[in-house]
Design an enzyme around this catalytic site. Structure first.
Site, PDB file in Angstrom:
ATOM      1  N   HIS A 498       0.828  -1.209   0.000  1.00 16.14           N
ATOM      2  CA  HIS A 498       0.000   0.000   0.000  1.00 16.14           C
ATOM      3  C   HIS A 498       0.864   1.261   0.000  1.00 16.14           C
ATOM      4  O   HIS A 498       0.697   2.137  -0.868  1.00 16.14           O
ATOM      5  CB  HIS A 498      -0.909  -0.011   1.232  1.00 16.14           C
ATOM      6  N   GLU A 499       1.758   1.359   0.974  1.00 19.94           N
ATOM      7  CA  GLU A 499       2.588   2.567   1.060  1.00 19.94           C
ATOM      8  C   GLU A 499       3.523   2.692  -0.141  1.00 19.94           C
ATOM      9  O   GLU A 499       3.830   3.806  -0.592  1.00 19.94           O
ATOM     10  CB  GLU A 499       3.378   2.574   2.373  1.00 19.94           C
ATOM     11  N   HIS A 502       1.731   4.522  -2.856  1.00 18.52           N
ATOM     12  CA  HIS A 502       1.824   5.978  -2.700  1.00 18.52           C
ATOM     13  C   HIS A 502       3.160   6.486  -3.221  1.00 18.52           C
ATOM     14  O   HIS A 502       3.239   7.530  -3.885  1.00 18.52           O
ATOM     15  CB  HIS A 502       1.693   6.357  -1.224  1.00 18.52           C
ATOM     16  N   HIS A 505       3.290   6.784  -6.888  1.00 17.76           N
ATOM     17  CA  HIS A 505       2.537   7.962  -7.328  1.00 17.76           C
ATOM     18  C   HIS A 505       3.453   9.184  -7.324  1.00 17.76           C
ATOM     19  O   HIS A 505       3.376  10.044  -8.216  1.00 17.76           O
ATOM     20  CB  HIS A 505       1.340   8.173  -6.396  1.00 17.76           C
TER      21      HIS A 505
END
Length: 706
Positions: A498-499, A502, A505
């Protein structure tokens, strides 16, 4: 607005404690912030930055930005996009530089000196930000350019920058009269102090709680790895020969899952859910109430009926009603599932001869038993295949398969802590993309949870001044025990992916303007790039790449993969309901149209009684330790995770319809979502990738809620 110092939550590092006779008195030529960092890719020289360097850099940064802004505001030239909008976009570089590092430090390696300085700086930064946003001459120039925007030949990104800058000033009170400007300054000043105090209190309460065990019999049911970690935790706290558990999740959750001692499970869990609610110096009840009421007062200044309406006006959802429509729809589908799960757990209690009613502190323990009975799946069977470095390398491998990028460990870049890792991110051809810091394990100086942030954002695409990103992932994952490696739970594996999403991105951003680059998107869109990565974690093809036994190197057996797949929807009633409860609580506070008068715990209880939340489940975050909404940037926005859940489930379908690592689909996602930052409306970007608006069905199917 270009930035707001009311929401600076980058990570921070304290590299030396403050000497009272030196703090704030360092010479300019000794202060590394006052020159370009002479380091690889101009990364922060953490080995040279000292505590006394921060305050002078902040003061000089504010001074420089003030001078830069006044030069624009007082210019006699006709306002143009270049001399006003772009010029303002470039201001404040020194202040951003020191802020990103300092508030980074406060997040992952704080201490009393850092906390004290942050409180001292808060009113100064709040006033500085307000002085800019309420500068009449500056706004007049921006407004002049905005008025003729239709006649300007602007690119899509330039038009978005102009639009967001203008709206940012309006939403910061630029159109207010003198009385309302003064009122806004007062409210923002109070909020800056209160939100910081709230977060500090949660950290203090988390660190203060200790469950110390001195009888071996009280360790019944706990795996050896958990016992070993507790012994090391106790030794580190000066309690040799004992075992200690805390409220950080790598310590707490295994105890709740495996401990046979029901009374100790209750003590630990209730310590967790009562943080900030102990009527002591760290109590957050009155602080939370005051924050809610100040936000309502602030929203009404801007003509909105409540804080949620003010916030969501700039999000994908647009209105609180739209967000609540999704939350309530999912609540109605989830609550019956959670009740069925509770019945199933109660049957297990009864079967074992337990003469008690299921309680919240029993949920992890008995759901683990039910999972083993239904699927023959023991989490301890899985952990040896999820060694932390293998999981990290799996995330790297996924990025390589999708986007062709690669990760090279760099030992010549200064670290902010001994636990930190540093990596260079490159394109397939070796072109530099950015620098990546990883910090995976809990410590007392680090706030809880997991997050991504930037020491420096990407900008300058298409110009001669391209800036490469410097990004961090900060987590609180299971620590190594003894000489062994850190072995992660499936939930922790998901957190890593998940992290990392980010981070991608931020790394794959290709924007001209810093304000719009990377994760500078609406709250209910920012979780798409992170959550979509979770979908790959436990796919058989992905597990074959990274899930290898830490001792033998054996790839996870097919039978275990089958069990993981079979159990994929297990306990989703509980997981989804505790999340939805927190999201709805956030919206309930921030859709109030009149000031809150009752105690927040009474308010919370009355609301959940009305909603029918079963007593066996607490919301994921309660009113007194809900950092996301009271100390972070997610007020009226915690719903974003499930909103993005609709997006990520639908987006992953694009890969399921082609192939798991389909490069054409990945390229489309990179080009249309990851690279664009906040340069266009998020739904436009999503539809360009997917060809249509997202469907809710993939999410319902994934969670077994349809």
């Amino acid at each position: 607005m270009k930035r707001t110092f009311l929401s600076l939550f980058a990570a921070s590092i304290l590299l030396s404690s403050c000497n009272s006779d030196k703090c704030g008195k360092t010479e300019a030529n000794e202060n590394p912030f006052f020159a370009e960092f002479n380091t690889p890719y101009q990364t922060a020289p953490f080995d040279k930055i000292k505590f006394e360097h921060y305050k002078p850099a902040f003061l000089e940064g504010m001074k420089q930005e003030t001078d830069e802004v006044l030069a624009i505001a007082n210019s006699k030239e006709e306002p143009t996009f270049e001399n006003t909008i772009e010029a303002y976009e470039k201001t404040g570089r020194l202040l951003s530089k020191v802020s990103n590092i300092f508030y980074g430090v406060k997040g992952f390696n704080t201490n009393d000196s850092i906390a004290k300085l942050a409180k001292e700086l808060s009113p100064l930064l709040t006033k500085h930000s307000a002085d800019i946003s309420l500068n009449e001459n500056l706004f007049k120039r921006i407004k002049t350019v905005y008025a003729k925007k239709d006649d300007l030949k602007l690119s899509v990104e330039q038009n978005t920058l102009l639009e967001k800058m203008y709206q940012g000033f309006v939403r910061s009170g630029a159109n207010f009269d003198a009385d309302n400007k003064a009122k806004l300054r007062e409210i923002d000043g109070k909020l800056a102090i209160l939100t910081m105090k709230y977060g500090d209190n949660v950290l203090a309460e988390t660190n203060a709680f200790e469950l110390v065990i001195d009888k071996k019999a009280d360790l019944a049911g706990l795996p050896e790895s958990v016992i070993g970690a507790a012994a090391e935790k106790a030794t580190a706290a000066g309690k040799d020969g004992k075992w200690m558990f805390g409220l950080d999740k790598p310590s707490m959750l295994p105890f709740l899952q495996y401990s046979d001692m029901r009374n100790l499970r209750e003590k630990l869990y209730m310590g967790y859910v009562n943080r900030g609610n102990n009527n002591n110096e760290f109590d957050n009840k009155e602080i939370a109430k005051e924050i809610v009421n100040l936000r309502l007062e602030r929203a009404k200044l801007f003509g909105f009926k409540n804080h949620a309406a003010y916030i969501l006006d700039r999000n994908m959802a647009k209105t609180p009603e739209k967000a609540l429509e999704l939350l309530n729809k999912l609540w109605d589908k989830t609550l019956p599932n959670a009740k069925k799960e509770a019945v199933e757990l109660q049957k297990m209690i009864n079967k074992e001869g337990g003469k008690f009613k299921l309680a919240s502190w029993d949920w992890w323990y008995y759901s683990d038993k039910v999972k083993k009975a239904k699927y023959a799946l023991d989490e301890n069977e899985l952990r040896p295949y999820f060694e932390i470095n293998n999981v990290r390398d799996g995330a790297f491998a996924l990025a390589n398969k999708l986007y062709g990028i690669k990760f090279i460990q760099r030992n010549d870049i200064a670290k902010f802590h001994e636990d930190c890792q540093t990596w260079e991110v490159q394109e397939a051809d070796g072109t530099h993309i950015g620098i990546f810091y990883l910090d995976y394990h809990p410590r007392a100086s680090k706030r809880g949870g997991a997050w991504m942030d930037s020491f420096r954002k990407q900008s300058g695409t298409g110009t001669d001044n391209e800036v490469s990103p410097v990004i961090m992932n900060i987590c609180n994952l299971t620590k190594p025990v003894g000489d062994g490696p850190a072995l992660l739970s499936p939930d922790e594996v998901t957190t890593v992916f998940h992290e990392f999403g980010h981070a991608l991105h931020g790394f794959l951003s290709k924007c001209r303007y810093n304000t719009l680059s990377g994760t500078s998107v609406s709250r209910d869109f920012v979780e798409l790039p992170s959550q979509v990565m979770e979908n790959w974690c436990f796919e058989p093809e992905m597990l074959a790449i990274y899930a290898k036994h830490y001792k033998t190197g054996e790839v996870i057996p097919a039978k275990l993969v089958e069990k993981i797949q079979a159990a994929g929807k297990f306990n989703q009633g509980f997981v989804t309901l505790e999340y939805l409860a927190a999201s709805l609580l956030d919206m309930k506070y921030h859709t109030l149209t009149e000031p809150l008068t009752e105690d927040v715990m009474t308010f919370e209880k009355n609301y959940f009684d009305k909603m029918g939340l079963i007593s066996e489940i607490y919301p994921r975050y309660r009113s007194t330790y809900f950092n996301h909404i009271f100390a972070g940037g997610y007020s009226a926005g915690y719903y974003a995770y499930i909103w993005a859940g609709v997006l990520d489930s639908d987006a992953f379908q694009a890969f399921k319809e082609t192939s798991l690592f389909d490069k054409a689909t990945a390229k489309s996602f990179r080009d249309n979502v990851l690279s664009k930052g906040g340069t266009e409306d998020p739904m436009v970007l999503y539809k360009r990738f997917r060809g249509a608006e997202p469907s809710i069905e993939p999410l319902l199917n994934k969670r077994g809620l349809n």
